[in-house]
Design an enzyme around this catalytic site. Structure first.
Site: not given
Length: 500
Positions: A2, A47, A50, A72-74, A96, A252, A326
């Site tokens: 977010c 927002r 997720i 913001n985030g997880e 969460d 890509i 990665g």
């Protein structure tokens, strides 16, 4: 994922609303505003839904309507935190982010040390403000202190329009309006375990990465993977596919680029739903100003890697809302070419730690800005805290090994059975190299600015230490992207500045 913003020390809701509008791309699904009852501050939220898409709009309130969080985030350990907290607090969402607020109600500022995830959040608690950023700085946050106000936002562009001196909020740090800044995490300085059995470390690398990928599949919306065909993204893709019936992957490159070919091989081997896009010089030229606007940097190396990341994110946004990537593997396991020139193992060990510590305003900035430009959330399994700690314990001699020297040797050894041999032992190429972006840019930029024009431009902007005609061009486009570019320029990090 977010966008958050706020002002503490003022009830200026219009300024917060204006900053929120600048961050719409970070959260197109909903918006919310909190104004403290005592007019001490305002919090704003955009927002990207997720977790709990229908019920998780923010701000989320505590037991008092004058206590609220925007985040913001997880938080990956949310499933472990929630059951215990639910015995003492009434959860109103399945988000969460609410777990952060309930944990704060339970433990105060000590709560930040219990969180496992990537985040930037702000909690208004009566007359007090708590703002925090995750340990590695995966999620961005910036702030300014002016006229007794504490102003913060997820991106520079939101604050630069109103503040002259903007600073990056440090990773692993929280700000308490009662006591100021406090650091709760720094990358551990652990001596490598020279006596450890290499085979046990190889198994530890495999187990730790598998756990890191699995926890990052937590989502109520579709998850995909960036897939360049290099070792790092291929490993994450292969592990993720073991846990998902369907997995979309995205690649890509320029026509005939090495990444496109390698990614097809991995996608076929693993069994993903693969998507690819071929970029052209004309399209890069047309979109470069937009890329720089979102990136908030003119650094030559960062821009080169941001271009393919921008197009991959655009492609992924057509199919998923969460993407695994990665970043971090090269810094943990000595993946870049220059590491081979480090004179001894002790120096290399220190340089790798320094590299991880500087990711927050370089490669992680690129991942965040390019994914969020297309309203998707990027997650980075290699930067799980357990993986970082393990990376510190592994001797440098197991990272660069062989004759000729092979980079990331132990990481390759840990997964020799998971991918085709030509992928496991593929020579390291940076994203901009394997995708063909470097060659494309060389042709495209040769007509943009002559060496004499670049020299004149460098003299005019001596403070920014521009390194090439290419970087001068990026700097000029970034200057044109903002009405007030100076606070953005002052925060540009330099990937090339290394002590070795």
């Amino acid at each position: 994922m977010c966008g958050i913003t706020g002002v503490w020390g003022s009830s200026d809701s219009q300024s917060v609303k204006t900053m929120m509008e600048t961050l719409v791309h970070r959260g197109p699904d909903a918006d919310g505003l909190f104004i403290s009852a005592n007019d001490l501050g305002v919090l704003g939220h955009r927002r990207l839904s997720i977790m709990d898409p229908k019920g998780g709009d923010q701000p989320i309130y505590g037991d008092s309507r004058n206590q609220a969080i925007v985040g913001n985030g997880e938080i990956y350990n949310f499933p472990q935190l929630q059951p215990d907290l639910a015995q003492r607090y009434s959860f109103t969402t399945r988000s969460d982010t609410e777990a952060i607020l309930r944990l704060y109600e339970d433990q105060g500022t000590a709560s930040v040390e219990q969180l496992d995830g990537m985040y930037a959040f702000a909690i208004a608690d009566q007359t007090r403000l708590l703002v925090a950023r995750d340990p590695i700085g995966i999620k961005p946050l910036y702030y300014a202190e002016e006229d007794g106000r504490f102003i913060f936002a997820s991106e520079l562009k939101a604050i630069a329009q109103r503040c002259d001196r903007v600073q990056e909020f440090p990773p692993g740090t929280y700000f308490d309006s009662d006591s100021g800044f406090s650091t709760f995490y720094s990358v551990p300085d652990i001596p490598p375990d020279q006596d450890a059995d290499p085979e046990s470390l190889i198994q530890a690398v495999r187990k730790t990465l598998e756990m890191a990928v699995k926890k990052r599949l937590m989502s109520d919306v579709p998850v995909g993977c960036f897939l360049s065909g290099g070792l790092d993204s291929s490993l994450i893709t292969a592990i993720a596919k073991q846990h998902l019936d369907e997995l979309h992957t995205f690649s890509i490159g320029t026509e005939g680029s090495r990444d496109l070919k390698a990614a097809r091989l991995v996608a076929e081997h693993v069994g993903t739903i693969h998507h690819e896009y071929v970029i052209t010089p004309d399209e890069v030229t047309a979109l470069l100003p937009e890329i720089l606007y979102y990136l908030e940097s003119f650094d030559q190396d960062l821009v080169r890697s941001a271009i393919p990341c921008y197009f991959t994110s655009r492609l992924a946004a057509e199919h998923v809302k969460v993407i695994l990537t990665g970043e971090g593997a090269d810094e943990l396991f000595a993946g870049y070419t220059y590491y081979k020139s480090v004179p001894d193992d002790d120096t290399l060990h220190r340089e790798l730690r320094r590299s991880v510590m500087t990711l927050h305003n370089i490669n992680l900035q690129r991942v965040d800005r390019m994914t969020m430009a297309h309203s998707i959330e990027g997650r980075v399994p290699f930067l799980d805290l357990a993986m970082i700690e393990l990376g510190q314990r592994i001797p440098a001699s197991l990272k660069l090994r062989g004759e000729p020297i092979v980079e990331k040797w132990i990481l390759r050894q840990a997964f020799t059975d998971l991918l085709p041999e030509e992928i496991v032992w593929r020579t390291k190429e940076q994203f901009d190299e394997g995708s063909g972006t470097v060659d494309l840019l060389g042709d495209m930029l040769s007509q943009v600015m002559s060496e004499s024009e670049a020299t004149e431009y460098q003299q005019k902007h001596r403070r920014d230490r521009l390194r090439s005609a290419e970087e001068c061009h990026y700097h000029r486009l970034l200057m044109e992207a903002y009405d007030r570019p100076e606070p953005v320029l002052a925060n540009v990090a330099r990937w090339a500045e290394r002590p070795v």
